[in-house]
Design an enzyme around this catalytic site. Structure first.
Site, short mmCIF file in Angstrom:
data_model
loop_
_atom_site.label_atom_id
_atom_site.label_comp_id
_atom_site.label_asym_id
_atom_site.label_seq_id
_atom_site.Cartn_x
_atom_site.Cartn_y
_atom_site.Cartn_z
N ASN A 165 0.87 -1.17 0.00
CA ASN A 165 0.00 0.00 0.00
C ASN A 165 0.92 1.23 0.00
OD1 ASN A 165 -1.87 1.98 0.41
ND2 ASN A 165 -2.83 1.02 2.19
N ARG A 182 -2.22 -2.05 -3.76
CA ARG A 182 -3.50 -1.37 -3.60
C ARG A 182 -3.47 -0.12 -4.48
NH1 ARG A 182 -5.26 2.71 1.00
NH2 ARG A 182 -7.45 2.82 0.47
N HIS A 211 -12.68 2.07 -0.32
CA HIS A 211 -12.62 0.98 0.66
C HIS A 211 -13.28 -0.30 0.14
CE1 HIS A 211 -12.91 4.44 3.82
NE2 HIS A 211 -11.65 4.13 3.67
N ILE A 251 -15.42 2.10 9.46
CA ILE A 251 -15.31 3.37 10.19
C ILE A 251 -13.90 3.47 10.78
CG2 ILE A 251 -16.40 4.86 11.92
CD1 ILE A 251 -18.46 3.89 9.96
N GLY A 260 -10.72 7.50 7.89
CA GLY A 260 -11.66 7.71 6.79
C GLY A 260 -12.78 6.71 7.00
N ARG A 313 -12.29 15.00 7.69
CA ARG A 313 -13.09 15.33 6.50
C ARG A 313 -14.54 15.62 6.88
NH1 ARG A 313 -11.25 10.12 3.07
NH2 ARG A 313 -9.69 9.82 4.67
N GLU A 334 -13.99 -1.46 14.69
CA GLU A 334 -13.53 -2.67 15.38
C GLU A 334 -13.30 -2.43 16.87
OE1 GLU A 334 -10.04 -4.24 13.32
OE2 GLU A 334 -11.04 -3.86 11.42
N GLU A 345 -7.41 -5.98 4.37
CA GLU A 345 -7.25 -5.65 2.95
C GLU A 345 -6.00 -6.30 2.36
OE1 GLU A 345 -8.87 -1.23 2.54
OE2 GLU A 345 -8.05 -1.64 4.52
P1 AMP Z 1 -8.03 3.40 10.84
O1 AMP Z 1 -8.04 4.59 9.91
O2 AMP Z 1 -8.88 2.28 10.39
O3 AMP Z 1 -6.65 2.98 11.25
O4 AMP Z 1 -8.72 3.92 12.22
C1 AMP Z 1 -8.18 4.95 12.97
C2 AMP Z 1 -9.20 5.40 14.01
O5 AMP Z 1 -9.51 4.30 14.88
C3 AMP Z 1 -8.71 6.55 14.90
O6 AMP Z 1 -9.73 7.52 15.01
C4 AMP Z 1 -8.52 5.86 16.23
O7 AMP Z 1 -8.74 6.72 17.29
C5 AMP Z 1 -9.60 4.80 16.19
N1 AMP Z 1 -9.38 3.80 17.24
C6 AMP Z 1 -8.39 2.88 17.32
N2 AMP Z 1 -8.48 2.19 18.49
C7 AMP Z 1 -9.55 2.69 19.15
C8 AMP Z 1 -10.18 2.41 20.42
N3 AMP Z 1 -9.71 1.47 21.23
N4 AMP Z 1 -11.27 3.13 20.76
C9 AMP Z 1 -11.75 4.09 19.95
N5 AMP Z 1 -11.21 4.40 18.75
C10 AMP Z 1 -10.13 3.72 18.36
#
Ligand code: AMP
Length: 396
Positions: A8, A89, A178, A207, A210, A239, A334, A383
């Site tokens: 990526n 990707r 995505h 979620i 992005g 965003r 997640e 992914e």
């Molecule tokens: P990603 O772009 O998929 O890596 O997601 C990033 C987002 O996931 C960020 O806003 C992080 O704050 C959120 N995140 C990761 N771990 C947690 C958690 N334990 N509780 C709440 N948000 C989380």
């Protein structure tokens, strides 16, 4: 056993994961950051170790060379030719790439041409592809597009009600993003539900920093919240997501700091969302702790974030005429039990619920009650694995 690497590439970064295939075992993974800047950082993780080095890496070709040499240095491979496939990707596949494709010169040129639709991303993706072609010219190279999964959307969903010439002459339509993640979690959800994906209507919520939501009917994307670009749809880390388009000319006319397309793009893409409303952070963990400490702006940011997710799920109940499942994935989907609980609480009329004892960090699979009409699931996205599988499938 063959070794396949999933890549990526961003404009100044290169994220990678090396698999043993067909076993699908992760042998090592890593990230090279600050490519083209002083003090680039390369991290390699394997066998429970994390090895980090700081050095100057001028471009993507150098980054790939360092990554391959690290694989040898750490005895993860003994020679370059153990790697038989690489999957990249690619963010924008336009209307052209409906599925993952082996990269030849023509395909690479097309990815370059599609820079028009994703200037930052596709350029970097093409740089990554070229770097591997230079150093490992004989291995199978596959491009996996973020947009491919959404090419099944009907025209009524992907067209904007603008004059047709902006579609035919300027390619302005919804492409989504995505796609690899939405497709993967829908398929995994079907396995958890013990039913073929072809029989299911699933709303997938990716979620993260992005975010996008997709209506998946029988395993195919029929609508998605991201649009012509990944700015559309949900409120995100930085965003806006959907806003009234008339705000843009209004702000350009009536403010001193927003005069050019670049100014507008900066505010909408980098200074808005959770960050813009909370005034503190784009990171959901920070928003949740500030909210729990009673901060009003963080609470509003959280509430607006949840509100936009609920509204898109509501829309997709309508698009699908009902749904069997809602799937949460990506960083927030997640990990944030708070976001999941808040979203589902407001959707009880549709027949979904969430069991507090199952809605915990690290949850995986169904988190709703056995009699819920609409099941709620958490599925960690992967992914890179989809990319590695596509390389394996398309290898000669
Ligand atoms: P990603 O772009 O998929 O890596 O997601 C990033 C987002 O996931 C960020 O806003 C992080 O704050 C959120 N995140 C990761 N771990 C947690 C958690 N334990 N509780 C709440 N948000 C989380």
């Amino acid at each position: 056993m063959s070794k396949t690497i999933a890549i990526n590439a961003g404009s100044s970064s290169l994220k990678w994961q090396l698999y043993a295939m067909p076993e699908e075992t992760v042998l090592a993974k890593g990230l090279i950051e600050r490519i083209g800047l002083p003090d680039s950082i390369s991290t390699v993780k394997f066998d429970g170790r994390a090895e980090k080095q700081v050095l100057d890496i001028a471009n993507h070709t150098q980054a790939v060379k360092i990554l391959l040499d690290d694989l040898i240095r750490f005895e993860i491979i003994t020679a370059y030719d153990e790697i038989t496939g690489v999957g990249h990707r690619v963010v924008a596949g336009g209307e052209f790439f409906k599925e993952s494709t082996v990269v030849d010169d023509e395909v690479l040129q097309k990815i370059e041409d599609l820079k028009l639709l994703a200037p930052l991303h596709n350029g970097a993706n093409a740089d990554g592809i070229r770097a591997f072609k230079e150093l490992l010219p004989d291995i199978t190279s596959v491009a996996v597009f973020d947009t491919s999964f959404h090419t099944t959307m009907p025209e009524k969903a992907y067209r904007y009600p603008l004059p047709t010439k902006y579609y035919t002459e300027n390619q302005v339509r919804k492409y989504g993003a995505h796609g690899t993640s939405h497709q993967y979690v829908a398929q995994e959800a079907a396995k958890h539900l013990g039913r073929p994906v072809e029989e299911l209507k699933i709303i997938t919520a990716h979620i993260g920093n992005g975010g996008s939501i997709t209506a998946v009917n029988g395993g195919q994307s029929v609508d998605t919240s991201m649009g012509f670009t990944p700015l559309a749809g949900l409120m995100m880390g930085t965003r806006t997501g959907d806003i009234d388009a008339a705000i843009i000319p209004y702000l350009m006319e009536h403010t001193d700091d927003l005069k050019t397309p670049a100014d507008i793009s900066r505010v909408l893409n980098r200074e808005s969302g959770l960050l813009g409303i909370s005034g503190q952070s784009s990171d959901m963990r920070d928003i949740e702790s500030a909210m729990q400490a009673g901060n009003k702006d963080a609470t509003l940011a959280f509430d607006m974030f949840v509100d936009r997710i609920q509204k898109y799920i509501g829309q997709y109940f309508a698009v699908l005429n009902g749904a069997d499942a809602i799937v949460f994935t990506a960083g927030i989907g997640e990990n944030s039990d708070l976001v999941r609980a808040a979203v589902i609480e407001g959707l009880s009329w549709f027949g979904c619920d969430i069991l507090p004892e199952k809605n915990v960090r690290g949850a995986e699979g169904v988190i709703s009650s056995s009699d819920a009409k609409v099941k709620v699931l958490v599925i960690p996205t992967d992914e890179e694995l989809v990319i590695a599988r596509d390389v394996e499938r398309l290898k000669k």
